[in-house]
Scaffold this motif. Sequence first.
Motif, PDB file in Angstrom:
ATOM      1  N   VAL A  57      30.623 -33.708 -23.623  1.00 18.90           N
ATOM      2  CA  VAL A  57      31.543 -33.064 -22.683  1.00 18.90           C
ATOM      3  C   VAL A  57      31.411 -33.721 -21.316  1.00 18.90           C
ATOM      4  O   VAL A  57      30.300 -33.936 -20.827  1.00 18.90           O
ATOM      5  CB  VAL A  57      31.262 -31.548 -22.568  1.00 18.90           C
ATOM      6  CG1 VAL A  57      32.179 -30.900 -21.533  1.00 18.90           C
ATOM      7  CG2 VAL A  57      31.435 -30.877 -23.922  1.00 18.90           C
ATOM      8  N   PHE A  97      31.570 -33.574 -17.413  1.00 18.36           N
ATOM      9  CA  PHE A  97      31.449 -32.613 -16.322  1.00 18.36           C
ATOM     10  C   PHE A  97      31.559 -33.342 -14.980  1.00 18.36           C
ATOM     11  O   PHE A  97      31.300 -34.544 -14.894  1.00 18.36           O
ATOM     12  CB  PHE A  97      30.062 -31.943 -16.322  1.00 18.36           C
ATOM     13  CG  PHE A  97      29.755 -31.078 -17.503  1.00 18.36           C
ATOM     14  CD1 PHE A  97      29.883 -29.691 -17.419  1.00 18.36           C
ATOM     15  CD2 PHE A  97      29.299 -31.623 -18.687  1.00 18.36           C
ATOM     16  CE1 PHE A  97      29.569 -28.885 -18.503  1.00 18.36           C
ATOM     17  CE2 PHE A  97      28.983 -30.833 -19.780  1.00 18.36           C
ATOM     18  CZ  PHE A  97      29.120 -29.451 -19.678  1.00 18.36           C
ATOM     19  N   MET A 100      27.930 -30.256 -12.404  1.00 17.54           N
ATOM     20  CA  MET A 100      27.985 -29.452 -13.627  1.00 17.54           C
ATOM     21  C   MET A 100      28.747 -28.132 -13.438  1.00 17.54           C
ATOM     22  O   MET A 100      28.596 -27.205 -14.225  1.00 17.54           O
ATOM     23  CB  MET A 100      26.569 -29.152 -14.144  1.00 17.54           C
ATOM     24  CG  MET A 100      25.775 -30.380 -14.579  1.00 17.54           C
ATOM     25  SD  MET A 100      26.386 -31.079 -16.138  1.00 17.54           S
ATOM     26  CE  MET A 100      25.833 -29.851 -17.313  1.00 17.54           C
ATOM     27  N   THR A 128      32.255 -27.982 -13.219  1.00 18.21           N
ATOM     28  CA  THR A 128      33.582 -28.053 -13.835  1.00 18.21           C
ATOM     29  C   THR A 128      33.545 -28.911 -15.084  1.00 18.21           C
ATOM     30  O   THR A 128      33.014 -30.023 -15.064  1.00 18.21           O
ATOM     31  CB  THR A 128      34.613 -28.641 -12.857  1.00 18.21           C
ATOM     32  OG1 THR A 128      34.685 -27.818 -11.683  1.00 18.21           O
ATOM     33  CG2 THR A 128      36.002 -28.705 -13.492  1.00 18.21           C
ATOM     34  N   ILE A 129      34.104 -28.383 -16.162  1.00 22.19           N
ATOM     35  CA  ILE A 129      34.278 -29.179 -17.376  1.00 22.19           C
ATOM     36  C   ILE A 129      35.607 -29.913 -17.257  1.00 22.19           C
ATOM     37  O   ILE A 129      36.665 -29.304 -17.059  1.00 22.19           O
ATOM     38  CB  ILE A 129      34.260 -28.306 -18.639  1.00 22.19           C
ATOM     39  CG1 ILE A 129      32.819 -27.819 -18.908  1.00 22.19           C
ATOM     40  CG2 ILE A 129      34.785 -29.075 -19.842  1.00 22.19           C
ATOM     41  CD1 ILE A 129      32.696 -26.924 -20.126  1.00 22.19           C
ATOM     42  N   ALA A 149      36.357 -32.446 -23.274  1.00 20.89           N
ATOM     43  CA  ALA A 149      35.443 -32.742 -24.376  1.00 20.89           C
ATOM     44  C   ALA A 149      35.917 -33.984 -25.105  1.00 20.89           C
ATOM     45  O   ALA A 149      37.110 -34.282 -25.150  1.00 20.89           O
ATOM     46  CB  ALA A 149      35.389 -31.556 -25.333  1.00 20.89           C
ATOM     47  N   TYR A 208      29.435 -24.406 -29.643  1.00 18.86           N
ATOM     48  CA  TYR A 208      29.157 -24.944 -28.312  1.00 18.86           C
ATOM     49  C   TYR A 208      28.847 -23.821 -27.322  1.00 18.86           C
ATOM     50  O   TYR A 208      29.595 -22.845 -27.208  1.00 18.86           O
ATOM     51  CB  TYR A 208      30.342 -25.755 -27.798  1.00 18.86           C
ATOM     52  CG  TYR A 208      30.069 -26.408 -26.459  1.00 18.86           C
ATOM     53  CD1 TYR A 208      29.270 -27.543 -26.366  1.00 18.86           C
ATOM     54  CD2 TYR A 208      30.583 -25.864 -25.294  1.00 18.86           C
ATOM     55  CE1 TYR A 208      29.001 -28.133 -25.147  1.00 18.86           C
ATOM     56  CE2 TYR A 208      30.323 -26.441 -24.062  1.00 18.86           C
ATOM     57  CZ  TYR A 208      29.524 -27.571 -23.992  1.00 18.86           C
ATOM     58  OH  TYR A 208      29.251 -28.144 -22.776  1.00 18.86           O
ATOM     59  N   CYS A 213      28.535 -23.082 -23.464  1.00 19.78           N
ATOM     60  CA  CYS A 213      28.906 -23.610 -22.148  1.00 19.78           C
ATOM     61  C   CYS A 213      27.797 -23.315 -21.132  1.00 19.78           C
ATOM     62  O   CYS A 213      27.362 -22.171 -21.010  1.00 19.78           O
ATOM     63  CB  CYS A 213      30.210 -22.941 -21.717  1.00 19.78           C
ATOM     64  SG  CYS A 213      30.905 -23.557 -20.199  1.00 19.78           S
ATOM     65  N   VAL A 238      28.683 -23.747 -15.046  1.00 24.76           N
ATOM     66  CA  VAL A 238      30.136 -23.965 -15.055  1.00 24.76           C
ATOM     67  C   VAL A 238      30.879 -22.758 -14.488  1.00 24.76           C
ATOM     68  O   VAL A 238      30.682 -21.625 -14.921  1.00 24.76           O
ATOM     69  CB  VAL A 238      30.628 -24.255 -16.487  1.00 24.76           C
ATOM     70  CG1 VAL A 238      32.159 -24.286 -16.548  1.00 24.76           C
ATOM     71  CG2 VAL A 238      30.056 -25.572 -16.973  1.00 24.76           C
ATOM     72  N   ILE A 276      36.966 -24.586 -16.069  1.00 24.87           N
ATOM     73  CA  ILE A 276      37.240 -25.569 -17.116  1.00 24.87           C
ATOM     74  C   ILE A 276      38.677 -26.038 -16.950  1.00 24.87           C
ATOM     75  O   ILE A 276      39.586 -25.218 -16.779  1.00 24.87           O
ATOM     76  CB  ILE A 276      37.050 -24.966 -18.527  1.00 24.87           C
ATOM     77  CG1 ILE A 276      35.632 -24.418 -18.704  1.00 24.87           C
ATOM     78  CG2 ILE A 276      37.341 -26.006 -19.597  1.00 24.87           C
ATOM     79  CD1 ILE A 276      35.387 -23.756 -20.055  1.00 24.87           C
ATOM     80  N   SER A 303      40.882 -28.766 -22.262  1.00 22.04           N
ATOM     81  CA  SER A 303      39.615 -29.506 -22.288  1.00 22.04           C
ATOM     82  C   SER A 303      39.068 -29.775 -23.683  1.00 22.04           C
ATOM     83  O   SER A 303      38.427 -30.797 -23.916  1.00 22.04           O
ATOM     84  CB  SER A 303      38.556 -28.773 -21.454  1.00 22.04           C
ATOM     85  OG  SER A 303      38.744 -29.022 -20.087  1.00 22.04           O
TER      86      SER A 303
END
Length: 300
Positions: A161, A163, A167, A169-170, A173, A182, A184, A188, A191, A195
């Motif tokens: 993933v 970021f 770390m 904001t995502i 993927a 998964y 998260c 975070v 997102i 994503s």
Amino acid sequence: KVLCFTLSVLIVGTSAFLYYFKWGKTDFEYIDGTDKGTVIITSYSGDSKNIIIPDRIRGKKVQQIDSMAFAETDITSVTIGDNVTYLGKSAFRSCKSLKSVKFGKSLLSIDEACFMGCSALESVVLPESVETLSSSVFANCSALKSVEFESDKNFVIRDGVIFTSDMKTIIGALQYEDFGNYVCPDTVTSIQPFSFYGCKTLTGFTFSKNMIAIPQGLFVFCTGLKELTVPDNITQIGSAVTTESGVKKITIPASVKVIDKAAFINSDGKAASDFVIRTTAGSKAETFAKENSIKTEIIK
């Protein structure tokens, strides 16, 4: 005098001729950029499938690639000039034969869906200069096996993933990762939309405790994902969250106050007939389910 005049005409004509072939002949369509002395490439009319974006056209810096500029063309490779700072929305979208991309050293921003659907693209190395990556940049790049950053100054990759470096904001993927269930990270807070687009190996998802909103299209085409539980910290659910996914049941707490009307629809504009919302009596989710003819399971 006649001789001098004739020579002058020849010199000017020759200069114009040479100028045209040195600066003017190009297979790129373009417009002037917002910065003086720059241009924006808007499309390509040549026959080559191996594209080299020049540093300059007619002496002006090539600074941007416009939205949809190369979309749905049959190019196989692209080398981006060192003056380019911005790649527009869907600039190379659905270039299904595109196998390789070499980025210039000045690139700052890649807009949403820029390489979405480039199903032959195998690997990408992003330069240290990149500061902004928008949503779904590499979505549905089914042949992609490797994405790397020259530096972790602005972005990092953890467990498949992308970021932001803090770390929080995502960004997106990477479909080649085997995700399973998964979890998260709780760092975070947001997102980006779409994503996890097309991540078929995703079988479960635990949201961060510091998120308040589920973005648009988060699990589109996640066919391995069958059920979702929304935590109490979430207050908003965006559109098309589960479109064409495997999700048949979602548990939504009373904390959720906003649900987009198209949150759980498929490509036909309707929720699946066996889709179920689990929620408490009197909640926004119960009202939403009734209004949209979605099956409801009341929980205590």
